[in-house]
Design an enzyme around this catalytic site. Structure first.
Site, PDB file in Angstrom:
ATOM      1  N   CYS A  13       0.836  -1.207   0.000  1.00 35.24           N
ATOM      2  CA  CYS A  13       0.000   0.000   0.000  1.00 35.24           C
ATOM      3  C   CYS A  13       0.869   1.254   0.000  1.00 35.24           C
ATOM      4  CB  CYS A  13      -0.920  -0.067   1.213  1.00 35.24           C
ATOM      5  SG  CYS A  13      -1.627   1.493   1.740  1.00 35.24           S
ATOM      6  N   CYS A  56       0.122   3.935   2.587  1.00 33.06           N
ATOM      7  CA  CYS A  56       0.535   3.486   3.927  1.00 33.06           C
ATOM      8  C   CYS A  56       2.004   3.822   4.167  1.00 33.06           C
ATOM      9  CB  CYS A  56       0.342   1.982   4.078  1.00 33.06           C
ATOM     10  SG  CYS A  56      -1.362   1.440   3.923  1.00 33.06           S
TER      11      CYS A  56
END
Ligand code: ZN
Length: 143
Positions: free
Chosen positions: A65, A68
């Protein structure tokens, strides 16, 4: 339960009834949870969620991600600024049951937790300033 020290990475055995106290690492003697982000597994989270009454914010993330990864250093900055709040991160790929139970539908999701229940959540990456402002609205509650 076992908690991995965020400073030296060794696992410390912590009695469940002492979770809310200042926890010192047996090896490096730094305070676990204070000013640093602690990595938690699904089972470690279950122990903390059920036995700790401290205000805690959890970053649900995954290796693949991008947002993230952008968010992670911002999260660490705010952890160092707000030592009264406990900061943790949980890899959703390693915690599928928990992610499902908590209805984590996108990552990063930040969950604010206290006294065994969710107080608030935010989906999407946030810069340190916005994250801090969000936490400080809840952070005055330190009981
Ligand atoms: Zn340590």
């Amino acid at each position: 339960m076992l908690i991995r020290c965020p400073h030296c990475k060794i696992k410390n055995r912590i009695p469940e009834d002492r979770l809310d106290e200042a926890l010192q690492c047996g090896r490096c003697h730094q305070t676990i949870f204070e000013g640093a982000v602690v990595d938690l597994s699904e089972s470690e989270w279950a122990d903390i969620a059920n036995h700790s009454n401290r205000l805690m914010v959890i970053d649900f993330w995954a290796e693949w991600c991008g947002p993230c990864k952008t968010m992670a250093p911002q999260f660490e900055i705010v952890a160092s600024q707000l030592p009264a709040i406990r900061f943790a991160k949980i890899n959703t790929d390693l915690a599928p049951n928990l992610s499902s139970t908590l209805a984590i539908r996108s990552i990063p999701t930040l969950l604010l937790w206290k006294n065994g229940r969710e107080l608030d959540r935010r989906a999407g990456a946030m810069p340190a300033s916005a994250l801090r402002a969000w936490l400080e609205r809840h952070g005055s509650d330190r009981s």
